[in-house]
Structures are given as structure tokens and as C-alpha cells.
Design a protein around this motif. Structure first.
Motif, mmCIF file in Angstrom:
data_model
loop_
_atom_site.group_PDB
_atom_site.id
_atom_site.type_symbol
_atom_site.label_atom_id
_atom_site.label_comp_id
_atom_site.label_asym_id
_atom_site.label_seq_id
_atom_site.Cartn_x
_atom_site.Cartn_y
_atom_site.Cartn_z
ATOM 1 N N GLU A 72 0.831 -1.206 0.000
ATOM 2 C CA GLU A 72 0.000 0.000 0.000
ATOM 3 C C GLU A 72 0.865 1.255 0.000
ATOM 4 O OE1 GLU A 72 -3.251 0.069 -0.457
ATOM 5 O OE2 GLU A 72 -3.304 -2.121 -0.522
ATOM 6 N N THR A 73 1.946 1.232 0.728
ATOM 7 C CA THR A 73 2.863 2.379 0.758
ATOM 8 C C THR A 73 3.449 2.643 -0.623
ATOM 9 O OG1 THR A 73 3.447 1.989 3.071
ATOM 10 C CG2 THR A 73 5.003 3.260 1.753
ATOM 11 N N VAL A 74 3.881 1.586 -1.291
ATOM 12 C CA VAL A 74 4.449 1.747 -2.635
ATOM 13 C C VAL A 74 3.388 2.240 -3.611
ATOM 14 C CG1 VAL A 74 5.527 0.538 -4.579
ATOM 15 C CG2 VAL A 74 6.254 0.044 -2.234
ATOM 16 N N LEU A 75 2.184 1.713 -3.506
ATOM 17 C CA LEU A 75 1.103 2.167 -4.392
ATOM 18 C C LEU A 75 0.822 3.646 -4.208
ATOM 19 C CD1 LEU A 75 -1.513 -0.737 -4.119
ATOM 20 C CD2 LEU A 75 0.038 -0.267 -6.019
ATOM 21 N N GLU A 76 0.940 4.118 -2.984
ATOM 22 C CA GLU A 76 0.679 5.529 -2.695
ATOM 23 C C GLU A 76 1.785 6.432 -3.223
ATOM 24 O OE1 GLU A 76 0.277 8.475 1.215
ATOM 25 O OE2 GLU A 76 0.263 6.293 1.465
ATOM 26 N N LEU A 77 3.030 5.994 -3.095
ATOM 27 C CA LEU A 77 4.159 6.859 -3.403
ATOM 28 C C LEU A 77 4.685 6.732 -4.833
ATOM 29 C CD1 LEU A 77 6.230 6.410 -0.116
ATOM 30 C CD2 LEU A 77 4.664 8.284 -0.703
ATOM 31 N N ALA A 78 4.555 5.555 -5.437
ATOM 32 C CA ALA A 78 5.230 5.299 -6.718
ATOM 33 C C ALA A 78 4.732 6.167 -7.868
ATOM 34 C CB ALA A 78 5.105 3.817 -7.073
ATOM 35 N N PRO A 79 3.426 6.333 -8.073
ATOM 36 C CA PRO A 79 3.003 7.154 -9.219
ATOM 37 C C PRO A 79 3.516 8.593 -9.130
ATOM 38 C CG PRO A 79 1.185 5.797 -8.439
ATOM 39 C CD PRO A 79 2.272 5.681 -7.418
ATOM 40 N N GLU A 80 3.510 9.180 -7.929
ATOM 41 C CA GLU A 80 4.017 10.545 -7.763
ATOM 42 C C GLU A 80 5.522 10.601 -8.026
ATOM 43 O OE1 GLU A 80 4.546 14.566 -6.941
ATOM 44 O OE2 GLU A 80 2.824 13.379 -7.597
ATOM 45 N N GLN A 81 6.257 9.584 -7.582
ATOM 46 C CA GLN A 81 7.703 9.536 -7.841
ATOM 47 C C GLN A 81 7.976 9.481 -9.337
ATOM 48 O OE1 GLN A 81 10.140 9.711 -5.524
ATOM 49 N NE2 GLN A 81 11.860 9.414 -6.923
ATOM 50 N N GLU A 82 7.180 8.690 -10.064
ATOM 51 C CA GLU A 82 7.358 8.604 -11.517
ATOM 52 C C GLU A 82 7.039 9.947 -12.183
ATOM 53 O OE1 GLU A 82 8.663 6.407 -13.329
ATOM 54 O OE2 GLU A 82 8.342 4.404 -12.531
ATOM 55 N N ARG A 83 5.966 10.615 -11.738
ATOM 56 C CA ARG A 83 5.621 11.920 -12.315
ATOM 57 C C ARG A 83 6.732 12.937 -12.065
ATOM 58 N NH1 ARG A 83 0.299 10.560 -10.588
ATOM 59 N NH2 ARG A 83 0.668 11.540 -8.555
ATOM 60 N N PHE A 84 7.249 12.927 -10.844
ATOM 61 C CA PHE A 84 8.308 13.873 -10.483
ATOM 62 C C PHE A 84 9.559 13.651 -11.318
ATOM 63 C CE2 PHE A 84 11.846 14.877 -7.427
ATOM 64 C CZ PHE A 84 11.816 16.236 -7.658
ATOM 65 N N GLU A 85 9.973 12.397 -11.463
ATOM 66 C CA GLU A 85 11.177 12.124 -12.250
ATOM 67 C C GLU A 85 10.949 12.427 -13.734
ATOM 68 O OE1 GLU A 85 13.102 8.446 -11.421
ATOM 69 O OE2 GLU A 85 13.257 8.856 -9.268
ATOM 70 N N GLY A 86 9.707 12.253 -14.198
ATOM 71 C CA GLY A 86 9.398 12.633 -15.572
ATOM 72 C C GLY A 86 9.547 14.131 -15.788
ATOM 73 N N TRP A 87 9.138 14.909 -14.787
ATOM 74 C CA TRP A 87 9.292 16.365 -14.855
ATOM 75 C C TRP A 87 10.771 16.744 -14.873
ATOM 76 C CZ3 TRP A 87 11.383 19.968 -11.392
ATOM 77 C CH2 TRP A 87 11.115 21.314 -11.685
ATOM 78 N N ILE A 88 11.557 16.093 -14.033
ATOM 79 C CA ILE A 88 12.995 16.362 -14.012
ATOM 80 C C ILE A 88 13.620 16.039 -15.368
ATOM 81 C CG2 ILE A 88 15.202 15.582 -13.053
ATOM 82 C CD1 ILE A 88 13.823 15.315 -10.355
ATOM 83 N N MET A 89 13.219 14.911 -15.960
ATOM 84 C CA MET A 89 13.768 14.554 -17.271
ATOM 85 C C MET A 89 13.411 15.600 -18.322
ATOM 86 S SD MET A 89 15.619 12.502 -19.008
ATOM 87 C CE MET A 89 15.758 10.953 -18.127
#
Length: 232
Positions: free
Chosen positions: A187-204
């Protein structure tokens, strides 16, 4: 608690690299299985609950072709695998005896098993590829499993590639290998992972525009604010 369909849908869009970063922040450093890699270079990411199988070193009175007919056999284990699971096999890193060949992999595919992940190898490589079963392993070897291993059971805690795996943990496998998510942290990974992917996409995107990394990755307060603003 999220159901398996939600888990699969969410994590299918999250890289194993991102998952390892999230788990590292939670104190888990040993979740990437050493050895397993996709047999096909274009294999898409797969997600499923672990169904564990365990081998121990070969013992001549037990590791025989006759053992394949035993109630405790890889054949019996395959018949217990639920649709959608990922079979995670502890082969102790042995690479000179194939744990499964084309016939067993074909049966797994027919039963709807999502994938096979092992720190060992398969045999009948062209046949295994022909079954369509996605496989992460260390390669191929001609000898059968009993030439180097003794199968002892399924749905027990195992070690695969140096990682402790319990049945019903979540496994995510992609081009970078296979990563374990402990059931209690899904549940923790489900909560955090999509936002982490969005953030790293913005950085890229920022990097592609020519931005320098200091203050961007990781972000300073100004770039954090810019990122939040970009989300609308």
C-alpha cells in the motif's frame, strides 16, 4: 486494501528502479534479485504475487528422474499455481542444471501464470521461448534439474538472488530485473510510486530543456515549487 487488479494496474506503470528507491527510503536495501534477467529483450514489465518454489543441493538418492513423479515435484507445484501469479524459484544460483524446460513452461503458460523468475537457468531454450511464458533467469543449460538440484517444496519462504521471498509478496519484473515488494509495504508503494514517476518525468523534461542538475536533482525549494506549479 487494494485488490490485485489495482496493484497490477498501478505498478505496471512504475519501474523497478523507482520501486527500489521508494523501498530504500523505507529502510529496505535488499529487494533486487541478483541474477534474474529477461530472456526476451522486449519483455514488458509484469506484476504479480509470488508463488515460491525451492530447490536444495542435489542428493543422489532424491534427485533422480523418478522424483518427477513424486507428490513433491515441480509438476505438482505447477498444478497449484493460481492464475496471475509469478513463480519465484530458489535455485541457489545454480547455472549448470535447468530447473524448467519447454513442457513445464508450456503448462505454466496454459494455467495463466504471469511469469517465471529464478536465480537459476532454464533448459530447452528455444522451446521455452516458444511457449510465450515470460521468464527472468540467468540463461540456459542443457542438463535437467536433477543433475544439480533437489526440489523440496512450494509456498515456503525462499531466497532468490539473495532476496528473502515469501508467498504473496508482490514481484515486479522489467528490463532492470526483478524486485520484491513485501506484502506489508504494498500500500505504501502504491501511494508513493506514481508521484515519484511523475516527479522524475518532470525532471527529465527539465534536463532535456538544458537544465543543470545541481538544485534540480534533488530539487531545491525553488524547483520544488516549480514542480508543484506544473501539476496545475
Amino acid at each position: 486494501m487494494s485488490n490485485d487488479a489495482t496493484i497490477i494496474e498501478t505498478l505496471s506503470g512504475v519501474t523497478t528502479a523507482t520501486i527500489t528507491t521508494i523501498l530504500l527510503k523505507k529502510g529496505l536495501r535488499n529487494v533486487w534479485m541478483r541474477g534474474p534477467r529477461p530472456l526476451r529483450a522486449d519483455q514488458p514489465r509484469l506484476v504479480g504475487r509470488a508463488f515460491t518454489l525451492r530447490f536444495v543441493p542435489a542428493r543422489e538418492d532424491l534427485a533422480t528422474p523418478e522424483s518427477w513423479s513424486s507428490p513433491t515435484s515441480t509438476r505438482a507445484a505447477i498444478e497449484a499455481m493460481p492464475e496471475g501469479c509469478i513463480a519465484v524459484v530458489d535455485a541457489m544460483g545454480v547455472t549448470d542444471a535447468g530447473i524448467f524446460g519447454d513442457i513445464l513452461c508450456a503448462r505454466m503458460a496454459k494455467r495463466g501464470v504471469a511469469a517465471l523468475v529464478t536465480d537459476g537457468v532454464v533448459r530447452d531454450l528455444s522451446g521455452v521461448l516458444g511457449t510465450g511464458l515470460p521468464v527472468w533467469c540467468q540463461g540456459a543449460a542443457a542438463p535437467p534439474s536433477v543433475a544439480g538440484l533437489t526440489f523440496v517444496g512450494w509456498q515456503q519462504p525462499i531466497a532468490c538472488g539473495g532476496v528473502a521471498v515469501f508467498s504473496d509478496d508482490i514481484v515486479v519484473a522489467d528490463a532492470d530485473g526483478a524486485v520484491l515488494i513485501p506484502a506489508a509495504l504494498v500500500e505504501t508503494v502504491l501511494e508513493l510510486a506514481p508521484e515519484q514517476e511523475r516527479f522524475e518525468g518532470w525532471i527529465m523534461d527539465e534536463v532535456n530543456r538544458g537544465a543543470a542538475l545541481p538544485g534540480l536533482y534533488p530539487p531545491n525549494a525553488e524547483n520544488k515549487a516549480r514542480y508543484e506549479a506544473s501539476k496545475g
